[in-house]
Design an enzyme around this catalytic site. Structure first.
Site, PDB file in Angstrom:
ATOM      1  N   ILE A 134       0.865  -1.171   0.000  1.00  0.00           N
ATOM      2  CA  ILE A 134       0.000   0.000   0.000  1.00  0.00           C
ATOM      3  C   ILE A 134       0.911   1.234   0.000  1.00  0.00           C
ATOM      4  O   ILE A 134       2.053   1.169   0.446  1.00  0.00           O
ATOM      5  CB  ILE A 134      -0.998   0.025   1.188  1.00  0.00           C
ATOM      6  CG1 ILE A 134      -0.277  -0.125   2.530  1.00  0.00           C
ATOM      7  CG2 ILE A 134      -2.055  -1.036   1.022  1.00  0.00           C
ATOM      8  CD1 ILE A 134      -1.220  -0.104   3.729  1.00  0.00           C
ATOM      9  N   ASP A 135       0.406   2.317  -0.545  1.00  0.00           N
ATOM     10  CA  ASP A 135       1.225   3.509  -0.743  1.00  0.00           C
ATOM     11  C   ASP A 135       1.714   4.079   0.588  1.00  0.00           C
ATOM     12  O   ASP A 135       1.100   3.874   1.638  1.00  0.00           O
ATOM     13  CB  ASP A 135       0.429   4.591  -1.479  1.00  0.00           C
ATOM     14  CG  ASP A 135      -0.018   4.152  -2.859  1.00  0.00           C
ATOM     15  OD1 ASP A 135       0.660   3.286  -3.446  1.00  0.00           O
ATOM     16  OD2 ASP A 135      -1.051   4.658  -3.335  1.00  0.00           O
TER      17      ASP A 135
END
Length: 308
Positions: A134-135
């Site tokens: 995930i970012d």
């Protein structure tokens, strides 16, 4: 050793900006330094960062290979939601990078995980245990493989689309529909290599969404991933003119103030690699997200303190 790359100019821009847009993992400041060091030429001749090559000109780049990253375990606190002999589930805070990369050599989630536990080796030395990402500025649940058997099982589940991965997001605008599906292929943006975009020859990408609450100019939604492309929710939401609030890359400049996009991986489900037991987890939104929801509810005349 040198890494070389070459491209033909198609638009009239400053050379340092062109290079940063065209070449992966090179910032504009890095491009400027490389041009000044003579490592970037135009039609075989030295150039300046402010020069504007013409369409049709050839830009040639020769950069020394980056120094190998020394991946060290670091005693960084982890929010471990679940752990057994095969897998870890962690609630990643907003602002933490998942694994080392140029510009982020340490203090990542992987550094913290290496201190905590053995990890699978399938992804090599820089991404041990990492099955999905995930970012940096997205918070929430991430599954991590502690051994290669678990990694293969979790990867197979991702490929088969049997995992549950649901996010909550605050987005711009008011949806007309209550729910929907976005089917739009994603790939690197032809205009900006740092971005992803909906492109005809991109990889298939499917996002399911449903409205949770409406606040007039903003909407709280849940998004379930059928596929897991880079920046998928952020790009898909921008594509349908509902960019994620606070998104510095795909959203408008006038947006909600925060520490990045208001996007949180709230639910995660998968089968335990050895037993086959279905495991499901939920993580509450972080404090800054919850405060923003309360603020928007107050402005919209909605009950403030109900669960998100």
């Amino acid at each position: 050793m040198m890494q070389t790359e070459e491209f033909t100019v198609t638009t009239t821009e400053r050379l340092d900006k062109l290079v940063a847009e065209q070449v992966d993992n090179i910032s504009r400041s890095q491009a400027k330094s490389a041009i000044e060091a003579g490592q970037i030429t135009v039609n075989g001749a030295a150039a300046k960062p402010k020069d504007k090559p013409k369409p049709g000109d050839t830009v040639h780049i020769e950069l020394p290979d980056p120094e190998p990253l020394d991946l060290e375990p670091e005693n960084i606190p982890l929010d471990v939601v679940y752990e057994d002999d095969d897998v870890l589930v962690v609630n990643k805070p907003q602002g933490m990078v998942v694994h080392p990369a140029p510009g982020h050599p340490n203090h990542t989630l992987v550094n913290a995980l290496l201190y905590h536990s053995p990890l699978s080796s399938i992804n090599g030395t820089l991404r041990p245990g990492i099955v999905h990402r995930i970012d940096k500025d997205t918070s929430g649940l991430l599954m991590v493989a502690k051994n290669d058997h678990a990694h293969q099982s979790l990867s197979a589940q991702l490929q088969a689309k049997t995992n549950l991965r649901e996010y909550v997001a605050i987005v711009h605008g008011n949806f007309k529909e209550e729910e929907g599906v976005i089917r739009a292929p994603l790939g690197r943006s032809p205009k900006d290599r740092k971005k992803q975009a909906v492109v005809a020859d991109g990889r298939p990408a499917v996002t399911h969404f449903r409205v949770l609450e409406r606040y007039g100019n903003y909407t709280l939604i849940a998004c379930r991933l059928e596929t897991g492309r880079t920046h998928q929710i952020r790009v898909h939401m921008a594509y349908i003119n509902h960019p994620v609030a606070g998104d510095p890359l795909y959203g408008p400049k006038k947006t909600l103030k925060g520490d990045g996009q208001f996007l949180h991986a709230r639910e995660l489900g998968f089968k335990q690699p050895t037993t086959g037991e279905q495991l499901d987890f939920t993580a509450p939104v972080p404090d800054n997200f919850a405060r923003m929801v309360r603020h928007l509810r107050q402005q919209a005349g909605l009950p403030v303190d109900k669960a998100i």
